[in-house]
Write a protein that holds these residues in place. Structure first.
Motif, PDB file in Angstrom:
ATOM      1  N   ALA A 182     -31.857  10.435  46.087  1.00 11.99           N
ATOM      2  CA  ALA A 182     -31.108   9.467  45.354  1.00 11.99           C
ATOM      3  C   ALA A 182     -31.378   8.054  46.093  1.00 11.99           C
ATOM      4  O   ALA A 182     -31.684   7.153  45.370  1.00 11.99           O
ATOM      5  CB  ALA A 182     -29.359   9.815  45.270  1.00 11.99           C
TER       6      ALA A 182
ATOM      7  N   ASP B 165     -30.881   6.222  57.261  1.00  6.41           N
ATOM      8  CA  ASP B 165     -30.519   7.809  57.301  1.00  6.41           C
ATOM      9  C   ASP B 165     -30.426   8.415  58.635  1.00  6.41           C
ATOM     10  O   ASP B 165     -31.337   7.721  59.295  1.00  6.41           O
ATOM     11  CB  ASP B 165     -31.582   8.461  56.366  1.00  6.41           C
ATOM     12  N   ASP B 166     -29.682   9.270  58.677  1.00 11.00           N
ATOM     13  CA  ASP B 166     -29.522   9.736  60.176  1.00 11.00           C
ATOM     14  C   ASP B 166     -30.571  10.688  60.666  1.00 11.00           C
ATOM     15  O   ASP B 166     -31.084  11.167  61.623  1.00 11.00           O
ATOM     16  CB  ASP B 166     -28.241  10.444  60.339  1.00 11.00           C
ATOM     17  N   ASN B 167     -31.670  10.985  59.541  1.00  7.27           N
ATOM     18  CA  ASN B 167     -32.789  12.015  60.177  1.00  7.27           C
ATOM     19  C   ASN B 167     -34.007  10.822  60.358  1.00  7.27           C
ATOM     20  O   ASN B 167     -33.863   9.655  60.035  1.00  7.27           O
ATOM     21  CB  ASN B 167     -33.180  12.841  58.852  1.00  7.27           C
TER      22      ASN B 167
ATOM     23  N   GLN C   1     -32.031  16.311  52.229  1.00  5.16           N
ATOM     24  CA  GLN C   1     -32.016  17.748  52.472  1.00  5.16           C
ATOM     25  C   GLN C   1     -33.366  18.538  51.727  1.00  5.16           C
ATOM     26  O   GLN C   1     -33.666  19.385  52.519  1.00  5.16           O
ATOM     27  CB  GLN C   1     -30.910  18.322  51.901  1.00  5.16           C
ATOM     28  N   ILE C   2     -33.365  18.161  50.484  1.00  3.85           N
ATOM     29  CA  ILE C   2     -34.590  18.789  49.948  1.00  3.85           C
ATOM     30  C   ILE C   2     -35.986  18.430  50.239  1.00  3.85           C
ATOM     31  O   ILE C   2     -36.775  19.634  50.286  1.00  3.85           O
ATOM     32  CB  ILE C   2     -34.529  18.640  48.241  1.00  3.85           C
TER      33      ILE C   2
ATOM     34  N   GLN D   9     -33.098  27.129  56.329  1.00  9.11           N
ATOM     35  CA  GLN D   9     -34.197  26.521  55.758  1.00  9.11           C
ATOM     36  C   GLN D   9     -34.571  24.859  56.673  1.00  9.11           C
ATOM     37  O   GLN D   9     -35.588  25.184  57.205  1.00  9.11           O
ATOM     38  CB  GLN D   9     -33.649  25.986  54.408  1.00  9.11           C
TER      39      GLN D   9
ATOM     40  N   PRO E 190     -34.401  25.371  42.307  1.00  9.98           N
ATOM     41  CA  PRO E 190     -35.054  23.933  42.806  1.00  9.98           C
ATOM     42  C   PRO E 190     -36.561  24.083  42.562  1.00  9.98           C
ATOM     43  O   PRO E 190     -37.382  24.634  43.692  1.00  9.98           O
ATOM     44  CB  PRO E 190     -34.671  24.000  44.186  1.00  9.98           C
TER      45      PRO E 190
ATOM     46  N   GLU F 160     -25.914  13.488  45.288  1.00  9.53           N
ATOM     47  CA  GLU F 160     -24.797  14.806  45.393  1.00  9.53           C
ATOM     48  C   GLU F 160     -23.610  14.200  45.962  1.00  9.53           C
ATOM     49  O   GLU F 160     -22.491  14.995  46.134  1.00  9.53           O
ATOM     50  CB  GLU F 160     -25.715  15.775  46.247  1.00  9.53           C
TER      51      GLU F 160
ATOM     52  N   SER G 226     -31.741  17.804  42.682  1.00  8.49           N
ATOM     53  CA  SER G 226     -32.341  16.678  43.015  1.00  8.49           C
ATOM     54  C   SER G 226     -32.840  15.527  41.912  1.00  8.49           C
ATOM     55  O   SER G 226     -32.961  14.571  42.092  1.00  8.49           O
ATOM     56  CB  SER G 226     -33.720  16.905  43.862  1.00  8.49           C
TER      57      SER G 226
HETATM   58  C1  LIG Z   1     -28.587  22.064  53.728  1.00  5.04           C
HETATM   59  C2  LIG Z   1     -29.134  21.719  52.213  1.00  5.04           C
HETATM   60  C3  LIG Z   1     -30.551  22.533  51.853  1.00  5.04           C
HETATM   61  C4  LIG Z   1     -30.950  22.103  50.602  1.00  5.04           C
HETATM   62  N1  LIG Z   1     -32.128  22.650  50.185  1.00  5.04           N
HETATM   63  C5  LIG Z   1     -32.536  22.511  48.777  1.00  5.04           C
HETATM   64  C6  LIG Z   1     -33.635  22.988  48.438  1.00  5.04           C
HETATM   65  O1  LIG Z   1     -34.294  23.605  49.287  1.00  5.04           O
HETATM   66  N2  LIG Z   1     -34.106  22.724  47.277  1.00  5.04           N
HETATM   67  C7  LIG Z   1     -33.313  22.106  46.409  1.00  5.04           C
HETATM   68  O2  LIG Z   1     -33.555  21.847  45.278  1.00  5.04           O
HETATM   69  N3  LIG Z   1     -32.122  21.464  46.842  1.00  5.04           N
HETATM   70  C8  LIG Z   1     -31.579  21.585  48.115  1.00  5.04           C
HETATM   71  N4  LIG Z   1     -30.484  21.170  48.434  1.00  5.04           N
HETATM   72  C9  LIG Z   1     -29.712  20.494  47.395  1.00  5.04           C
HETATM   73  C10 LIG Z   1     -29.966  18.935  47.495  1.00  5.04           C
HETATM   74  O3  LIG Z   1     -29.301  18.342  48.566  1.00  5.04           O
HETATM   75  C11 LIG Z   1     -30.009  18.099  46.294  1.00  5.04           C
HETATM   76  O4  LIG Z   1     -30.996  18.675  45.321  1.00  5.04           O
HETATM   77  C12 LIG Z   1     -30.834  16.461  46.708  1.00  5.04           C
HETATM   78  O5  LIG Z   1     -31.558  16.871  47.817  1.00  5.04           O
HETATM   79  C13 LIG Z   1     -29.667  15.664  46.599  1.00  5.04           C
HETATM   80  O6  LIG Z   1     -30.165  14.566  46.825  1.00  5.04           O
HETATM   81  P1  LIG Z   1     -29.308  13.189  47.599  1.00  5.04           P
HETATM   82  O7  LIG Z   1     -30.368  12.297  47.566  1.00  5.04           O
HETATM   83  O8  LIG Z   1     -28.198  13.108  46.514  1.00  5.04           O
HETATM   84  O9  LIG Z   1     -28.724  13.882  48.842  1.00  5.04           O
HETATM   85  P2  LIG Z   1     -29.517  14.459  50.161  1.00  5.04           P
HETATM   86  O10 LIG Z   1     -30.800  15.043  49.923  1.00  5.04           O
HETATM   87  O11 LIG Z   1     -28.310  15.316  50.648  1.00  5.04           O
HETATM   88  O12 LIG Z   1     -29.489  13.234  51.264  1.00  5.04           O
HETATM   89  C14 LIG Z   1     -28.416  12.431  51.714  1.00  5.04           C
HETATM   90  C15 LIG Z   1     -29.190  11.797  53.071  1.00  5.04           C
HETATM   91  O13 LIG Z   1     -28.044  10.933  53.723  1.00  5.04           O
HETATM   92  C16 LIG Z   1     -27.993  11.280  54.846  1.00  5.04           C
HETATM   93  N5  LIG Z   1     -26.521  10.824  55.008  1.00  5.04           N
HETATM   94  C17 LIG Z   1     -25.644  11.212  54.961  1.00  5.04           C
HETATM   95  N6  LIG Z   1     -24.525  10.615  55.616  1.00  5.04           N
HETATM   96  C18 LIG Z   1     -24.955   9.519  56.249  1.00  5.04           C
HETATM   97  C19 LIG Z   1     -24.617   8.689  57.360  1.00  5.04           C
HETATM   98  N7  LIG Z   1     -23.184   8.721  57.291  1.00  5.04           N
HETATM   99  N8  LIG Z   1     -25.340   7.884  57.855  1.00  5.04           N
HETATM  100  C20 LIG Z   1     -26.795   8.167  57.684  1.00  5.04           C
HETATM  101  N9  LIG Z   1     -27.283   8.974  56.950  1.00  5.04           N
HETATM  102  C21 LIG Z   1     -26.387   9.650  56.273  1.00  5.04           C
HETATM  103  C22 LIG Z   1     -28.171  12.739  55.113  1.00  5.04           C
HETATM  104  O14 LIG Z   1     -28.667  13.090  56.294  1.00  5.04           O
HETATM  105  C23 LIG Z   1     -29.248  12.504  54.107  1.00  5.04           C
HETATM  106  O15 LIG Z   1     -30.631  12.688  54.833  1.00  5.04           O
HETATM  107  C24 LIG Z   1     -30.128  21.383  49.653  1.00  5.04           C
HETATM  108  C25 LIG Z   1     -28.840  21.060  50.000  1.00  5.04           C
HETATM  109  C26 LIG Z   1     -28.339  21.202  51.275  1.00  5.04           C
HETATM  110  C27 LIG Z   1     -27.130  20.476  51.668  1.00  5.04           C
END
Ligand SMILES: Cc1cc2nc3c(=O)[nH]c(=O)nc-3n(C[C@H](O)[C@H](O)[C@H](O)COP(=O)(O)OP(=O)(O)OC[C@H]3O[C@@H](n4cnc5c(N)ncnc54)[C@H](O)[C@@H]3O)c2cc1C
Ligand SMILES: Cc1cc2nc3c(=O)[nH]c(=O)nc-3n(C[C@H](O)[C@H](O)[C@H](O)COP(=O)(O)OP(=O)(O)OC[C@H]3O[C@@H](n4cnc5c(N)ncnc54)[C@H](O)[C@@H]3O)c2cc1C
Lengths: 378, 421
Positions: free
Chosen positions: B21, B40-42, B48-49, B136, B196, B287, B294
């Protein structure tokens, strides 16, 4: 006063409103005198949960010195019986002097406390550096007060409420109204006892609006666990000479290290602020000040910060005694930033007045009459 | 006048979270030219994905997005960077390895994603027990699992993704225990193939290890995990294994949103069709606004990025795509809704708060998080309640506490930057 059989219509010999450190100490003391005590508490955010638990003798006035000295001694006497989770230690306080003015204050304090019989000692800058090597260099010296201590107040309160379980009953209940020796619960139920003790901390005015109490907000922060950095509780003398004087928001350096290795950092003061949220700017100022004294703090991790409210009376001393206009209602309120320390002394002064035994100290400076006026039908 | 003032930086658009996102939001907004900070904190963007690491194969789409981001000189990536505190209106205190500083912004997009929900059950604190997504992440980070026997339990497609990753790295997945009933899962099965992506094809619903209406009862072992007791339908089975990975679906990361004052519903940030929260100039995507996978996160991120730079027309053109993925997400959430029985797995002496060693029975004696915290110290440790308060919300329905600064452990020198905000 009574035994269980004659409690007909009475909830107990004494009802205590509030199970913070002050209410708990009062309940425990009254139970030690053979009374049956019912403690009512509704688990609101309380100063006891927020406070640092520094057992410290202050001497802004003779009354403060007398109550503080007596109370800390009482805590030390309790110490051998206290469970480990109360984390009670007599580690002493170091009052730090940054400049000549503060060193003079250290000397004045040294004279005053010594005269009162407290063990204390002036340290030179070099002696201070040896005693607490983590402090920044260049401090002028310090006053060491050996008998001061620290404890973890929430657990100490719990212990005091539990240790005489045949005579102290804790009931989760919110008191909505007080009339002399009768209380109405939020559920509508009325309870009465020969005596009711109001020990609800900062909330006391809700039940007794004529109390002259003002909230003083404070911030605290705790760090991660670290190897020993300091042994004494460290407090700046600016605390008395400048920083906390007057009515503006202020910060002063105050740090202790808990048995877990966590550093517990205070403190700030704000009047007329009733918002329990952490005020980021105050927190920043407080920590900047702490880093001025302990430069190594900068690299340590802060885990959590929170706030609490001290309940301050106009002269800074608690109100201990019967309400002048409400026979049967006893007050144990207004402990400001020192209620953990003075809980033990408060309890004994209250019990002595209630049971008409000889008080260990002159009760006069703590009587509610000094603010609420003369007893209506005295 | 003070040091901290000079350390304040400003950006037009701040994006928190560099998962799908956040990256999509940055890429959509960047061509319009605003200064953008993506934090991002990573250590690397991807969320995550697309979590990176020695054992990770980040898909081409993610690599392309990273490359594109690097091409924009107006986008600054802050990796390994966390939000420590609110520092006044539209200002945040940040910290990375090197420094702490205050960043002010005109507009903010929250893309903080979600985390796994961990629920306590007997033995869950034994070494060898992790989250499903947690396993994972460990594998991608370099953990060797070859020839280990692994049980995966909990709910949702993440179990399958985790299982696929474990198998690919040589583990033997002896059981995947999905708590949802077959009827619910089967109804959804066709759609599952899209989530996924391809990874999931390594394991299918027909896999010999997969069971529905199945949940973990206890992790067995003394010093480390030796086996797992699982309820499968009305039977109880015990399986020997070296690892157990449990994930009970995801919970949105909403701590910052709550601290800012955004409205939440069902634990997720509420947004309108423009991805706008109720707070002016504050948007959210991915999310943190609800579980959706994703693809949904990507399209929401693009919409938020476009709206944040004022291009509503282009944003509107993406609504249909978002709608499609949202429909998919809705079905997914329905299929994997949590069986209430899972709230009763913990025994009286099961730890709920690992930081402060608080047992289930200690908590159950209270009627609110605040009361429980005062009496037991739960949530007062290093994780600041992220795990136990989330569990307590599921188990007892308690509202989690509002985060106070520091949102996560931060250097005192960083926090001292708040002294002159
Ligand atoms: C543990 C886990 C494993 C997953 N594995 C899969 C998978 O294998 N395949 C799949 O299709 N989907 C997986 N998912 C679902 C996946 O999260 C979503 O499909 C998709 O990645 C969501 O994207 P996003 O950008 O909304 O959030 P995310 O991918 O969760 O990204 C959010 C990011 O924001 C960062 N963040 C959050 N709060 C802060 C803060 N306060 N300061 C700095 N950085 C911050 C987080 O560290 C993260 O890097 C997984 C979810 C989790 C929780
Ligand atoms: C930041 C800070 C630092 C401090 N540091 C120190 C220190 O280092 N050393 C020291 O000695 N002191 C310190 N103090 C002061 C000390 O914490 C307080 O003086 C002391 O805790 C007061 O205790 P209490 O029992 O009177 O009130 P509280 O602890 O506030 O307890 C009041 C109780 O009454 C209950 N209650 C309230 N209303 C009702 C009602 N209507 N019905 C039923 N129950 C009710 C509440 O639930 C609560 O449990 C500090 C205070 C603060 C805020």
């Amino acid at each position: 006063m009574t035994d269980a059989a004659t409690l007909q219509g009475q909830a107990a010999d004494v009802i205590v409103i509030g199970g913070g450190i002050v209410g708990a100490a009062c309940a425990d003391e009254l139970a030690s005198q053979g009374l049956h005590v019912l403690v009512l508490d509704c688990q609101r955010p309380a100063a006891t949960a927020a406070g640092m638990g520094h057992l410290v003798v202050l001497d802004h006035s003779a009354a403060e010195l007398a109550l503080g000295e007596y109370s800390v001694k009482a805590w030390r006497e309790l110490a051998p019986q206290m469970p480990d989770d109360c984390a009670m230690r007599t580690n002493g306080t170091l009052w730090l002097a940054c400049n000549e003015e503060e060193m003079e204050e250290a000397e004045r304090k040294h004279a005053a406390l010594s005269e009162y019989g407290l063990a204390c000692e002036l340290l030179s800058g070099a002696e201070l550096a040896r005693a607490e090597p983590s402090l920044r260099s260049g401090l002028l010296g310090a006053l060491k007060v050996s008998g001061d201590g620290i404890l973890y107040a929430p657990n100490a309160a719990r212990w005091l409420l539990q240790r005489q379980s045949s005579r102290v009953v804790l009931r989760q209940a919110e008191v909505a109204e007080v009339q002399g020796n009768r209380v109405r619960l939020a559920t509508g139920e009325w309870l009465q006892a020969p005596a009711v003790v109001l020990a609800s901390g900062i909330y006391a005015r809700e039940l007794c609006p004529d109390l002259p109490l003002q909230a003083k907000k404070g911030h605290l922060l705790i760090t991660d666990r670290y190897p020993a950095q300091i042994t004494h509780t460290l407090v700046e003398l600016g605390y008395v000479t400048s920083a906390h004087k007057g009515n503006g928001p202020s910060v002063a350096f105050n740090v202790q290290q808990r048995p877990t290795g966590q550093l517990f950092i205070g403190s700030s003061r704000q009047f007329d602020n009733h918002d329990p949220q952490v005020d980021a700017a105050m927190l920043g100022r407080m920590l900047r000040r702490a880093m001025d004294f302990l430069p190594g703090l900068g690299e340590m991790n802060g885990l959590r910060s929170w706030t609490g409210f001290r309940s301050a009376s106009p002269d800074g001393q608690p109100l201990i005694g019967e309400h002048p206009h409400q026979p049967g209602l006893w007050l144990a309120v207004g402990h400001e930033g020192l209620g953990v320390t003075t809980a033990t002394g408060t309890a004994r002064l209250l019990a002595a007045q209630m049971l008409r035994t000889r008080p260990p100290l002159d009760v006069e400076p703590y009587l509610p009459q000094r603010f609420i006026g003369a007893r209506a039908h005295a | 006048m003070s040091m901290s003032m000079s350390m304040t930086e400003h950006v037009d658009l701040l994006i928190i979270g560099a998962g799908p996102a956040g990256m999509a939001a940055a890429l959509a907004a960047a061509p319009h030219g605003p200064s953008i900070a993506l934090l991002d904190d990573n250590p690397l963007p991807g969320g995550q994905i697309w979590r990176d690491g020695p054992n990770a194969q980040v898909p081409k789409q993610a690599q392309d997005m990273r490359t594109q981001l690097q091409g924009f000189s107006n986008v600054r990536l802050h990796s390994g960077c966390k939000v420590v505190a609110l520092a006044g209106a539209k200002r945040l205190l940040l910290e990375d390895d090197e420094r702490g500083w205050v960043l002010s912004y005109d507009r903010l997009i929250l893309c903080t994603g979600a985390r796994e929900r961990l629920l306590p059950f007997p033995g869950w604190t034994l070494p060898g027990v992790t989250g499903a997504g947690g396993l994972q992440a460990l594998i991608k980070g370099g953990l060797a699992v070859a020839d280990e026997r692994i049980v995966i339990a909990g709910t949702g497609p993440l179990l399958l993704a985790s299982s696929a990753t474990a198998q690919k790295h040589g583990a033997e997945v002896v059981r995947v225990a999905e708590q949802a009933p077959l009827s619910a899962v089967a109804g959804f099965a066709a759609g599952l193939w899209r989530w996924p992506n391809k990874a999931i094809q390594a394991i299918t619903l027909a896999s010999a290890a997969y069971r529905t209406s199945a949940h973990v009862l206890a992790a067995l072992g003394t010093d480390r995990l030796e086996g797992v007791r699982v309820q499968v339908g009305d039977k109880v089975e015990e399986l020997a294994c070296e690892r157990l990975a449990c994930g009970f679906s995801l919970v949105p990361n909403t701590e910052i949103a709550r601290a800012l004052g955004c409205t939440l519903r069902d634990q997720a940030i509420v947004v309108d069709e423009w991805q706008a929260t109720g707070l002016a100039d504050h948007y959210a995507a991915g999310e943190c606004t609800g579980f959706g996978g994703s693809e949904l996160a990507l399209v929401e991120g693009r919409i938020a990025g476009l709206v944040a730079v004022g291009d509503r027309n282009k944003a509107r053109g993406l609504w249909a795509e978002r709608q499609r993925w949202q429909g998919f997400a809705d079905r997914l959430n329905k299929a994997f809704s949590l069986n209430p029985a899972l709230k009763h797995l913990a025994a009286p002496d099961t730890l709920v708060c690992r930081c402060e060693d608080v047992r289930y029975a200690d908590l159950a004696a209270h009627d609110s998080w605040t009361g429980a915290k005062l009496a037991t110290r739960c949530g007062m440790g290093a994780c600041q309640g992220r795990i136990c308060a989330t569990a307590a919300q599921t188990l007892f329905g308690w509202e989690p506490p509002l985060l106070r600064p520091p949102f996560s452990p931060a250097r005192i020198s960083t926090l001292a930057c708040l002294d002159d905000i």
